[in-house]
Design an enzyme around this catalytic site. Structure first.
Site, mmCIF file in Angstrom:
data_model
loop_
_atom_site.group_PDB
_atom_site.id
_atom_site.type_symbol
_atom_site.label_atom_id
_atom_site.label_comp_id
_atom_site.label_asym_id
_atom_site.label_seq_id
_atom_site.Cartn_x
_atom_site.Cartn_y
_atom_site.Cartn_z
ATOM 1 N N GLU A 147 0.858 -1.181 0.000
ATOM 2 C CA GLU A 147 0.000 0.000 0.000
ATOM 3 C C GLU A 147 0.886 1.219 0.000
ATOM 4 O O GLU A 147 1.976 1.196 0.574
ATOM 5 C CB GLU A 147 -1.006 -0.002 1.144
ATOM 6 C CG GLU A 147 -0.481 0.397 2.488
ATOM 7 C CD GLU A 147 0.071 -0.782 3.275
ATOM 8 O OE1 GLU A 147 -0.333 -1.932 3.035
ATOM 9 O OE2 GLU A 147 0.925 -0.530 4.142
ATOM 10 N N TYR A 159 6.944 1.875 -8.416
ATOM 11 C CA TYR A 159 6.329 0.537 -8.339
ATOM 12 C C TYR A 159 5.773 0.123 -9.711
ATOM 13 O O TYR A 159 5.871 -1.039 -10.105
ATOM 14 C CB TYR A 159 5.212 0.525 -7.290
ATOM 15 C CG TYR A 159 5.692 0.669 -5.862
ATOM 16 C CD1 TYR A 159 6.738 -0.116 -5.376
ATOM 17 C CD2 TYR A 159 5.111 1.575 -4.982
ATOM 18 C CE1 TYR A 159 7.186 0.014 -4.066
ATOM 19 C CE2 TYR A 159 5.555 1.708 -3.668
ATOM 20 C CZ TYR A 159 6.593 0.929 -3.220
ATOM 21 O OH TYR A 159 7.039 1.044 -1.928
#
Ligand SMILES: CC(C)(COP(=O)(O)OP(=O)(O)OC[C@H]1O[C@@H](n2cnc3c(N)ncnc32)[C@H](O)[C@@H]1OP(=O)(O)O)[C@@H](O)C(=O)NCCC(=O)NCCS
Length: 191
Positions: A147, A159
């Site tokens: 998260e 990411y």
């Protein structure tokens, strides 16, 4: 990374372990835990690294430390399903990534990631994530999750470049009321 309450080159030459325990790798001859790349040394974190990890946190979060000493200690020393990799330059730790195995050993969750401001933009975080992905792939994990704050577009871009995609929004996930984005990278079936 959520405020908590309550390793490695990943060069594998065959892995036949059953229960996941990265610390056990240190005693195995078929796994190399260390990597040197562009003057940066990557290795499994130890308890003695925690002071450096706290300093990195203070640097990147402007004095705040979302994880205390005991949070890091739990994930580096006590929880056998969790571990950290550190990046070192000339013997000093400049960055880290943490992970924890969830869902009966099927998934790897990235718990924490940071690089000293002075060493950012040198692919250190990319290499930390890349090593973790390589390790989890070799271990046959299904997917990796994490998260990230909705407004942390820099980390989200990083990411995405490593193959993670947005899965869902977690409204008011953090203690200050801000939202998180749940990101996932599938590791099997050719990801
Ligand atoms: C997010 C963080 C870990 C990134 O660390 P880093 O070592 O600088 O990351 P990398 O160098 O691997 O990649 C980031 C930078 O390199 C660039 N980059 C990385 N891979 C790239 C690629 N393949 N091609 C082009 N550019 C690339 C990115 O554009 C980014 O540049 P920018 O800073 O100008 O936006 C660091 O900024 C940090 O510690 N932030 C605070 C803590 C945090 O937000 N952690 C994530 C919590 S979920």
């Amino acid at each position: 990374m959520k405020k908590m309450k309550t390793l490695l080159t990943t060069t594998f030459r065959g892995f036949s372990g059953k229960k996941f325990n990265p610390r056990r790798y240190l005693e195995m001859t078929d796994v190399e835990l260390e990597l040197d790349k562009n003057g940066v040394h990557y290795r499994l974190a130890e308890r003695s690294d925690i002071v450096a990890l706290l300093a990195i946190e203070r640097d990147v979060y402007n004095g705040d430390i979302p994880w205390t000493f005991s949070h890091f200690e739990h994930e580096i020393v006590k929880n056998e399903e969790a571990f950290f990799i550190v990046a070192e330059i000339a013997g000093s730790v400049v960055g880290f990534i943490g992970t924890r195995i969830n869902h009966h050993g099927q998934d790897a969750h990235i718990t924490n990631l940071a690089v000293f401001k002075a060493f950012q933009g040198q692919q250190i975080a990319s290499n930390l994530i890349g090593q973790l992905v390589q390790l989890m792939q070799a271990l046959g994990k299904n997917e990796m999750t994490l998260e990230v704050r909705r407004d942390n577009t820099k980390a989200q871009g990083l990411y995405r470049r490593q193959g993670f995609s947005t899965d869902k929004l977690l409204p008011a996930y953090y203690e200050d009321g801000s939202d998180a984005i749940w990101m996932v990278k599938k590791l099997k079936n050719g990801n």
